[in-house]
Design an enzyme around this catalytic site. Structure first.
Site, mmCIF file in Angstrom:
data_model
loop_
_atom_site.group_PDB
_atom_site.id
_atom_site.type_symbol
_atom_site.label_atom_id
_atom_site.label_comp_id
_atom_site.label_asym_id
_atom_site.label_seq_id
_atom_site.Cartn_x
_atom_site.Cartn_y
_atom_site.Cartn_z
ATOM 1 C CB SER A 24 -0.903 -0.009 1.238
ATOM 2 O OG SER A 24 -0.091 0.098 2.386
ATOM 3 C CD GLN A 203 7.108 -12.034 -13.257
ATOM 4 O OE1 GLN A 203 6.982 -13.252 -13.247
ATOM 5 N NE2 GLN A 203 8.246 -11.449 -13.542
ATOM 6 C CG ASP A 251 9.090 7.762 -6.706
ATOM 7 O OD1 ASP A 251 8.016 7.136 -6.762
ATOM 8 O OD2 ASP A 251 10.024 7.471 -5.928
ATOM 9 N N GLY A 370 -7.846 19.578 15.561
ATOM 10 C CA GLY A 370 -7.330 18.568 16.472
ATOM 11 C C GLY A 370 -8.322 18.256 17.573
ATOM 12 C CB CYS A 397 -11.443 23.289 13.338
ATOM 13 S SG CYS A 397 -12.944 22.567 14.007
ATOM 14 N N GLY A 399 -7.730 25.344 15.924
ATOM 15 C CA GLY A 399 -6.846 26.507 15.833
ATOM 16 C C GLY A 399 -7.592 27.816 16.083
ATOM 17 C CD GLU A 421 -11.913 18.640 22.495
ATOM 18 O OE1 GLU A 421 -12.182 19.684 21.877
ATOM 19 O OE2 GLU A 421 -11.341 17.675 21.964
ATOM 20 C CG HIS A 528 -12.018 21.530 9.045
ATOM 21 N ND1 HIS A 528 -10.781 21.380 9.619
ATOM 22 C CD2 HIS A 528 -12.912 21.116 9.981
ATOM 23 C CE1 HIS A 528 -10.906 20.880 10.841
ATOM 24 N NE2 HIS A 528 -12.192 20.711 11.084
ATOM 25 C CD GLU A 530 -8.797 22.060 6.754
ATOM 26 O OE1 GLU A 530 -9.126 23.262 6.809
ATOM 27 O OE2 GLU A 530 -8.798 21.308 7.757
HETATM 28 N N1 GLN Z 1 -11.788 19.366 19.254
HETATM 29 C C1 GLN Z 1 -12.531 20.456 18.753
HETATM 30 C C2 GLN Z 1 -14.031 20.167 18.718
HETATM 31 O O1 GLN Z 1 -14.427 19.038 18.747
HETATM 32 C C3 GLN Z 1 -12.037 20.879 17.390
HETATM 33 C C4 GLN Z 1 -12.226 19.851 16.332
HETATM 34 C C5 GLN Z 1 -11.417 20.126 15.084
HETATM 35 O O2 GLN Z 1 -10.436 20.838 15.129
HETATM 36 N N2 GLN Z 1 -11.790 19.524 13.961
HETATM 37 O O3 GLN Z 1 -14.830 21.063 18.652
#
Ligand code: GLN
Length: 552
Positions: A24, A203, A251, A370, A397, A399, A421, A528, A530
């Site tokens: 993989s 193969q 590559d 996170g 988020c 952050g 949290e 997000h 991104e």
């Molecule tokens: N831990 C945070 C929450 O649950 C942020 C989640 C995240 O960064 N995706 O709200």
């Protein structure tokens, strides 16, 4: 099968199965996405499906260090990071229907059985499970109205886990051989002591596939080196593949060169020939221009990502942040700069607080999403440094939540400000949980217990966010449980942290930013961005961050 899976209202749908050989991690997702892109270039509409063979119902409950990023779709599915590759390469949204796991398939079959939908029949692993898989693949192609659906089967040929998916692929081919193609993405090692590219593992992989009743139509020969003529012949002969369909896939410096390299071997034409389709056009120009632009960027922009999901044993795997990384790259390239990205483990600033001053060496900083407590005080120190030293900062988020906590602690002077949290007892819960989510958690209903998928957001005029997006209403994707606590809105605003975006009912804070006279670029978003940044359409927030970094 009860219904014809290939023809609907006279429209023929075609399917390409992509299967891994040998090992993989050799770029099956990029290969699938790149094939999609070149077929789009030939005038066909393409969608892609990812199959993950594990029992988890979705990717949301998996550790990102082990599994990589959890990619969130518009409709709120928590999927594999390859779905992000499909969205970026195909420049199209991929939905829940395009993602399945063994767990999801079995869950559906069992639910159907419990609902008596099998009409009293004995429900068997074969054929009922492959039938469910086929229905899902068909449904995905139909919903996207795709001429061609690319299906990437996770794992490698010869594994026990993905055998029912290979069985589904075999059945679809049996039903209509002209409408189904098989691509084996294999790896050819060049052991340093031998110094020669070895074909034997491939193969064996082809034979494993044969044992599942599948003969590959194409072999994509992944390796550090291009494939030479003698090895191409050998693979063709021993794997029973047309020699012209053995494709060299060495590559590359940038994954965005892969579609162009495939076309050097005329891959789109060969696939269309196999599927008995006539090419409609040849247009990959925009993509070629983009790949050229990447090559031309020489001057660096130095970006630091402060996170914690990097290390796996002795190895650094930035996979957990792949969409963030790609978004930063697109924004740097569109600003004519070469992105130089460094991973900073936030634990470091907890063990050695003085080290945080090294951040002055960066043009801009990002704290990505996170969960949990590890490393967050380190992230908060980094954010404080970015705020006080005017280093352009984008918080995604977590952050954004941590930036709000940092502001509350150090500007409002609320020393114990926190998110519930981490500290449910704090007297200043600047980030907290809203009632609806709290119920799910109390019931230990963790899977799917988050605010997930696309939500609208209204931007405040005159803010940086408004300026960057250039419109009042936007939509972005979410994945979190906790929210900004409205009791603190007024107090943070009085001190210069602007609530730049909220939900349309003004109940949820979606964007915070420091006013322009306080900081060159300090923006935190509860969503997000991104997940919506694409190679040819870099995201405004990332563009803004990089631009501020260049001007720093
Ligand atoms: N831990 C945070 C929450 O649950 C942020 C989640 C995240 O960064 N995706 O709200």
């Amino acid at each position: 099968m009860e219904n014809d899976i290939f023809a609907e209202n006279g429209k023929k749908r075609k399917f390409i199965f992509v299967i891994g050989g040998v090992m993989s991690g050799v770029g099956k997702g990029i290969a699938s996405a790149s094939m999609g892109r070149i077929l789009q270039g030939r005038g066909f509409s393409v969608t892609a499906v990812k199959i993950d063979p594990y029992v988890n119902v979705d990717a949301g409950t998996m550790n990102p260090v082990e599994h990589g990023e959890v990619f969130v779709t518009e409709d709120g599915d928590e999927t594999d990071q390859d779905v992000g590759n499909y969205e970026r390469f195909l420049d199209t949204n991929i939905y829940r229907d395009n993602y399945m796991t063994t767990g999801r398939v079995y869950q559906a079959v069992i639910n159907r059985e419990r609902n008596l939908e099998y009409g009293g029949k004995c429900v068997e692993v074969v054929p009922h499970v492959p039938y469910e898989v086929i229905n899902r693949i068909k449904n995905a192609g139909q919903k996207a109205n795709a001429d061609i659906t690319i299906i990437e089967i996770g794992g490698t040929a010869g594994e026990y886990q993905n055998i029912l998916f290979l069985e589904a692929a075999r059945m679809m081919h049996l039903e209509n051989p002209d409408d189904v193609a098989f691509v084996l993405v294999s790896y050819l090692p060049v052991p340093s002591k031998i110094g020669e590219m070895k074909t034997k593992p491939t193969q064996s992989a082809a034979r494993e596939l044969n044992a599942a009743g599948i003969l590959p139509d194409f072999i994509l020969a992944r390796s550090t080196h291009p494939l030479d003529e003698p090895r191409r012949q050998k693979l063709a002969l021993f794997c029973s593949v047309d020699k012209e369909n053995v494709i060299s896939a060495p590559d590359v410096d940038s994954v965005y060169d892969v579609p162009i390299n495939f076309e050097k071997e005329n891959l789109s034409e060969k696939i269309l020939k196999k599927l008995k389709l006539e090419p409609r056009q040849q247009d990959l120009q925009e993509w070629r221009d983009f790949s050229e632009k990447i090559r031309c960027c020489e001057q660096a922009v130095k970006i630091g990502i402060i996170g914690k999901y990097f290390e796996s044993g002795d190895f650094i795997l930035p996979d957990a942040y792949i969409s963030v990384i790609e978004s930063l790259k697109f924004a740097a390239w569109h600003n004519g700069r070469k992105p130089v990205i460094e991973w900073i483990n936030s634990d470091l600033y907890e063990k050695e607080p003085d080290k945080v001053s090294e951040l002055s060496g960066f043009d801009c900083l990002v704290v990505p999403g996170g969960f949990g407590s590890r490393g967050i005080e380190g992230k908060i120190s980094a954010i404080k440094y970015a705020r006080e030293n005017k280093i352009p900062y984008l918080g995604l988020c977590y952050g954004m939540q941590l930036a709000s906590i940092e502001f509350a602690r150090n500007v409002l002077g609320l020393a114990d400000a926190h998110t519930t949290e981490i500290n449910p007892q704090t007297t200043n819960p600047i980030i907290h949980i809203i009632a609806e989510q709290a119920e799910k958690i109390a019931a230990k209903n963790y899977g799917n217990s988050m605010r997930l998928g696309a939500y609208p957001c209204i931007l405040k005029e005159g803010t940086r966010a408004y300026e960057l997006y250039g419109q009042r209403e936007i939509s972005e994707r979410h994945r979190h449980r906790y929210e900004f606590n409205n009791d603190y809105r007024k107090r943070v605003e009085e001190k210069g942290l602007i609530i730049a975006g909220t939900s349309p009912d003004n109940e949820l804070v979606e964007i915070v930013e420091l006013s322009k006279d306080l900081h060159p670029f300090f923006v935190g978003v509860q969503f997000h961005p991104e997940f919506k940044s694409r190679p040819l359409k870099a995201h405004p927030l990332f563009l803004g961050l990089i631009k501020a970094g260049i001007n720093k």
